[in-house]
Design a protein around this motif. Sequence first.
Motif, PDB file in Angstrom:
ATOM      1  N   LYS A 188      -9.909  -0.183  10.564  1.00  0.00           N
ATOM      2  CA  LYS A 188     -10.108  -0.564  12.365  1.00  0.00           C
ATOM      3  C   LYS A 188     -10.677   1.295  13.336  1.00  0.00           C
ATOM      4  O   LYS A 188     -10.760   1.058  14.137  1.00  0.00           O
ATOM      5  CB  LYS A 188      -8.879  -1.170  12.862  1.00  0.00           C
ATOM      6  N   VAL A 189     -10.015   2.068  12.798  1.00  0.00           N
ATOM      7  CA  VAL A 189      -9.896   3.483  12.320  1.00  0.00           C
ATOM      8  C   VAL A 189     -10.096   4.243  11.775  1.00  0.00           C
ATOM      9  O   VAL A 189     -10.498   3.894  10.451  1.00  0.00           O
ATOM     10  CB  VAL A 189      -8.155   4.186  13.378  1.00  0.00           C
ATOM     11  N   VAL A 190     -11.038   6.052  11.849  1.00  0.00           N
ATOM     12  CA  VAL A 190     -11.095   6.647  11.057  1.00  0.00           C
ATOM     13  C   VAL A 190     -10.858   7.772  11.376  1.00  0.00           C
ATOM     14  O   VAL A 190     -10.597   7.897  12.693  1.00  0.00           O
ATOM     15  CB  VAL A 190     -13.302   6.592  10.643  1.00  0.00           C
ATOM     16  N   ARG A 191     -10.819   8.831  10.665  1.00  0.00           N
ATOM     17  CA  ARG A 191     -10.505  10.441  10.923  1.00  0.00           C
ATOM     18  C   ARG A 191     -11.549  11.250  10.700  1.00  0.00           C
ATOM     19  O   ARG A 191     -12.718  11.226  11.592  1.00  0.00           O
ATOM     20  CB  ARG A 191     -10.280  10.765   9.645  1.00  0.00           C
ATOM     21  N   GLY A 192     -11.272  11.149  12.427  1.00  0.00           N
ATOM     22  CA  GLY A 192     -12.738  11.839  13.296  1.00  0.00           C
ATOM     23  C   GLY A 192     -12.657  13.805  13.354  1.00  0.00           C
ATOM     24  O   GLY A 192     -12.155  13.875  12.444  1.00  0.00           O
ATOM     25  N   ARG A 193     -12.669  14.503  14.523  1.00  0.00           N
ATOM     26  CA  ARG A 193     -12.569  16.098  14.222  1.00  0.00           C
ATOM     27  C   ARG A 193     -11.093  16.388  13.685  1.00  0.00           C
ATOM     28  O   ARG A 193     -10.130  15.918  14.755  1.00  0.00           O
ATOM     29  CB  ARG A 193     -13.221  16.907  15.378  1.00  0.00           C
ATOM     30  N   PRO A 194     -11.035  17.090  13.085  1.00  0.00           N
ATOM     31  CA  PRO A 194      -9.921  18.123  12.372  1.00  0.00           C
ATOM     32  C   PRO A 194      -9.701  18.637  14.374  1.00  0.00           C
ATOM     33  O   PRO A 194     -10.921  19.400  14.700  1.00  0.00           O
ATOM     34  CB  PRO A 194     -10.125  18.988  11.261  1.00  0.00           C
ATOM     35  N   LEU A 195      -7.874  19.215  13.730  1.00  0.00           N
ATOM     36  CA  LEU A 195      -7.659  20.194  14.370  1.00  0.00           C
ATOM     37  C   LEU A 195      -8.234  22.027  15.097  1.00  0.00           C
ATOM     38  O   LEU A 195      -8.281  22.494  15.772  1.00  0.00           O
ATOM     39  CB  LEU A 195      -6.053  20.042  14.799  1.00  0.00           C
ATOM     40  N   GLY A 196      -8.400  21.825  13.430  1.00  0.00           N
ATOM     41  CA  GLY A 196      -8.425  23.475  12.658  1.00  0.00           C
ATOM     42  C   GLY A 196     -10.262  23.480  12.708  1.00  0.00           C
ATOM     43  O   GLY A 196     -11.020  23.087  13.100  1.00  0.00           O
ATOM     44  N   SER A 197     -10.598  24.415  11.410  1.00  0.00           N
ATOM     45  CA  SER A 197     -11.884  24.433  11.303  1.00  0.00           C
ATOM     46  C   SER A 197     -11.942  23.170  10.151  1.00  0.00           C
ATOM     47  O   SER A 197     -11.020  22.378   9.780  1.00  0.00           O
ATOM     48  CB  SER A 197     -11.182  25.170  10.559  1.00  0.00           C
ATOM     49  N   TRP A 198     -13.552  23.703   9.338  1.00  0.00           N
ATOM     50  CA  TRP A 198     -13.085  22.767   8.473  1.00  0.00           C
ATOM     51  C   TRP A 198     -12.532  22.438   7.146  1.00  0.00           C
ATOM     52  O   TRP A 198     -12.266  21.389   6.002  1.00  0.00           O
ATOM     53  CB  TRP A 198     -15.008  22.795   7.809  1.00  0.00           C
ATOM     54  N   THR A 199     -11.099  23.663   7.219  1.00  0.00           N
ATOM     55  CA  THR A 199     -10.746  23.625   5.921  1.00  0.00           C
ATOM     56  C   THR A 199      -8.894  22.385   6.389  1.00  0.00           C
ATOM     57  O   THR A 199      -8.261  22.504   5.466  1.00  0.00           O
ATOM     58  CB  THR A 199     -10.317  25.115   5.739  1.00  0.00           C
ATOM     59  N   SER A 200      -9.213  22.512   8.352  1.00  0.00           N
ATOM     60  CA  SER A 200      -8.090  21.757   8.154  1.00  0.00           C
ATOM     61  C   SER A 200      -7.772  20.314   7.389  1.00  0.00           C
ATOM     62  O   SER A 200      -8.553  19.354   7.342  1.00  0.00           O
ATOM     63  CB  SER A 200      -8.086  21.505   9.886  1.00  0.00           C
ATOM     64  N   THR A 201      -6.391  20.075   7.059  1.00  0.00           N
ATOM     65  CA  THR A 201      -5.847  18.415   6.122  1.00  0.00           C
ATOM     66  C   THR A 201      -5.400  17.911   8.074  1.00  0.00           C
ATOM     67  O   THR A 201      -4.767  16.349   8.069  1.00  0.00           O
ATOM     68  CB  THR A 201      -5.442  18.264   5.550  1.00  0.00           C
ATOM     69  N   GLN A 202      -5.152  18.215   9.241  1.00  0.00           N
ATOM     70  CA  GLN A 202      -4.987  17.193  10.561  1.00  0.00           C
ATOM     71  C   GLN A 202      -5.828  17.070  11.270  1.00  0.00           C
ATOM     72  O   GLN A 202      -6.984  17.817  11.763  1.00  0.00           O
ATOM     73  CB  GLN A 202      -4.151  18.556  11.535  1.00  0.00           C
ATOM     74  N   PHE A 203      -6.790  15.641  11.493  1.00  0.00           N
ATOM     75  CA  PHE A 203      -7.750  14.803  12.027  1.00  0.00           C
ATOM     76  C   PHE A 203      -6.602  14.461  12.956  1.00  0.00           C
ATOM     77  O   PHE A 203      -6.171  14.015  13.191  1.00  0.00           O
ATOM     78  CB  PHE A 203      -7.739  14.017  11.166  1.00  0.00           C
ATOM     79  N   ARG A 204      -8.115  14.471  13.616  1.00  0.00           N
ATOM     80  CA  ARG A 204      -7.432  13.077  15.264  1.00  0.00           C
ATOM     81  C   ARG A 204      -8.170  12.529  15.097  1.00  0.00           C
ATOM     82  O   ARG A 204      -8.509  12.035  13.808  1.00  0.00           O
ATOM     83  CB  ARG A 204      -8.939  13.568  16.241  1.00  0.00           C
ATOM     84  N   TRP A 205      -7.975  10.859  15.460  1.00  0.00           N
ATOM     85  CA  TRP A 205      -8.544   9.076  15.573  1.00  0.00           C
ATOM     86  C   TRP A 205      -9.319   8.589  15.783  1.00  0.00           C
ATOM     87  O   TRP A 205      -9.199   8.965  17.399  1.00  0.00           O
ATOM     88  CB  TRP A 205      -7.542   8.496  15.298  1.00  0.00           C
ATOM     89  N   ALA A 206      -9.973   7.851  15.491  1.00  0.00           N
ATOM     90  CA  ALA A 206     -11.319   7.656  16.203  1.00  0.00           C
ATOM     91  C   ALA A 206     -11.615   6.128  15.844  1.00  0.00           C
ATOM     92  O   ALA A 206     -10.634   5.722  14.933  1.00  0.00           O
ATOM     93  CB  ALA A 206     -12.573   8.386  16.562  1.00  0.00           C
ATOM     94  N   LEU A 207     -12.126   5.401  16.552  1.00  0.00           N
ATOM     95  CA  LEU A 207     -12.341   4.014  17.064  1.00  0.00           C
ATOM     96  C   LEU A 207     -13.374   4.101  15.768  1.00  0.00           C
ATOM     97  O   LEU A 207     -14.357   4.267  15.381  1.00  0.00           O
ATOM     98  CB  LEU A 207     -12.419   3.354  17.569  1.00  0.00           C
ATOM     99  N   ALA A 208     -13.122   3.200  14.385  1.00  0.00           N
ATOM    100  CA  ALA A 208     -14.599   3.061  13.751  1.00  0.00           C
ATOM    101  C   ALA A 208     -15.751   1.827  13.602  1.00  0.00           C
ATOM    102  O   ALA A 208     -15.469   1.069  14.506  1.00  0.00           O
ATOM    103  CB  ALA A 208     -13.744   1.543  12.426  1.00  0.00           C
ATOM    104  N   PRO A 209     -16.667   2.151  13.421  1.00  0.00           N
ATOM    105  CA  PRO A 209     -18.164   2.403  14.479  1.00  0.00           C
ATOM    106  C   PRO A 209     -18.293   0.598  13.322  1.00  0.00           C
ATOM    107  O   PRO A 209     -17.503   0.336  12.488  1.00  0.00           O
ATOM    108  CB  PRO A 209     -18.691   2.997  13.114  1.00  0.00           C
ATOM    109  N   ALA A 210     -18.482  -0.146  14.842  1.00  0.00           N
ATOM    110  CA  ALA A 210     -18.748  -1.730  14.333  1.00  0.00           C
ATOM    111  C   ALA A 210     -19.599  -1.798  13.269  1.00  0.00           C
ATOM    112  O   ALA A 210     -20.375  -1.016  12.506  1.00  0.00           O
ATOM    113  CB  ALA A 210     -19.397  -2.114  15.327  1.00  0.00           C
ATOM    114  N   HIS A 211     -19.699  -2.677  12.292  1.00  0.00           N
ATOM    115  CA  HIS A 211     -20.280  -3.581  11.855  1.00  0.00           C
ATOM    116  C   HIS A 211     -20.417  -4.508  10.689  1.00  0.00           C
ATOM    117  O   HIS A 211     -19.374  -5.585  11.607  1.00  0.00           O
ATOM    118  CB  HIS A 211     -20.260  -2.158  10.315  1.00  0.00           C
ATOM    119  N   ARG A 212     -21.239  -5.028  10.221  1.00  0.00           N
ATOM    120  CA  ARG A 212     -21.090  -6.361   9.947  1.00  0.00           C
ATOM    121  C   ARG A 212     -20.313  -7.101   8.924  1.00  0.00           C
ATOM    122  O   ARG A 212     -20.128  -5.931   8.246  1.00  0.00           O
ATOM    123  CB  ARG A 212     -22.921  -6.264   9.494  1.00  0.00           C
TER     124      ARG A 212
END
Length: 392
Positions: A188-212
């Motif tokens: 239902k949700v996926v991890r989005g862009r992190p709070l910091g750089s590409w090495t960060s382990t703290q992520f924002r959340w986003a709704l998961a894309p619809a799939h069949r």
Amino acid sequence: MGERHIGVVERRARLALRHGLAAGAGAAGPEEVADRLVALHGSDPTTVFLGVGARLTDPAQAVSATERALYEDRTLVRMHGMRDTVFVFPAALTAVVHASTGLAVAARARAKLVRDMAAAGAPDAAWLKEVEESALAALARRGQATAAELAEDEPRLRERFAYAPGKSYEGVHTVSSRLLRLLGVEGKVVRGRPLGSWTSTQFRWALAPAHRELDVADAQRELLGRWLAVCGPATEADLKWWTGWRAAEVRRALEALGARPVSLDEGTGYVVAGDAEPVTAPERPWAALLPALDPTAMGWQQRDWYLAPGLRPALFDRSGNVGPTVWWNGRVVGGWAQRPDGEIVWRLLDAEGLGREAETAVAERAELLRRALGGTRVTPRFRTPLERELAA
């Protein structure tokens, strides 16, 4: 006519070519890398970027191209998959992963969360469902958000409850940490862009894309077929370990695929139909520096054909996570690390048959990696004995 035998030399040749590690086998972009490998381990964010970079024709583009694919084009998706582990998948594969693996894991995870909350005297499943729907609505309004930001809209996410009281591992969990993880497993949700750089382990959340929605057995057949085409031959034990499925599910998928049995040094293995023909080794020897948790190093449960058992204590942590590895012609020969000043240092642990050519090639790969990282410092999330020693 008996089963064809596929020996160690040919298995290493298949790995080199199909995993994009041999000279001339590099990929043009991160989507191609993910498609070849089926999945990139995402438990440590840096693994994704470094694993892509190790396989690109231009490693310097790994970070910018992978960020674009993950957060702008959404051609790659970070989500829970096999063995309840976070991976990065091609977006087109998310429905297959969800049906083949996620549904069963999600059912167990939700039941466990409800039990844990009940044992702690926390509100019941109906209350949890109400909070879930409110949090998802808030996430839809915001687009992307951290758990703390969602709790501003739905304060019940801040509720805390005791976990495993009286046990050595007892603790206090928040509803937000457990619920958002559960929603990730449920697709239902996926991890989005992190709070910091590409090495960060703290992520924002986003709704998961619809799939069949797919039939479970059909999805399992497709996922196993994709993986076998890249990593075959593999034993039933390898397949059961990689997928996290029951043995009966693995066997059903193998039969549905029409997979062909072959003989391996450790017993019977399987390849997809039409893939039993001999594979020739790459013309030129090759070297690679792969990151911790790389899907090639972690791809099989039975690893003696590319990783000598004597190397494991130095290269793995106590939980079985592999650290950064040095490869030469299809086998792990050592490990590497980055020092605080940015230098990439490495050590050969299995130098049998290696000469100046191998050391020169490894040194060249280390320099390419140093340049690609620039001023960025990378420390694996799961540290191993050799990596700690080299980085000191």
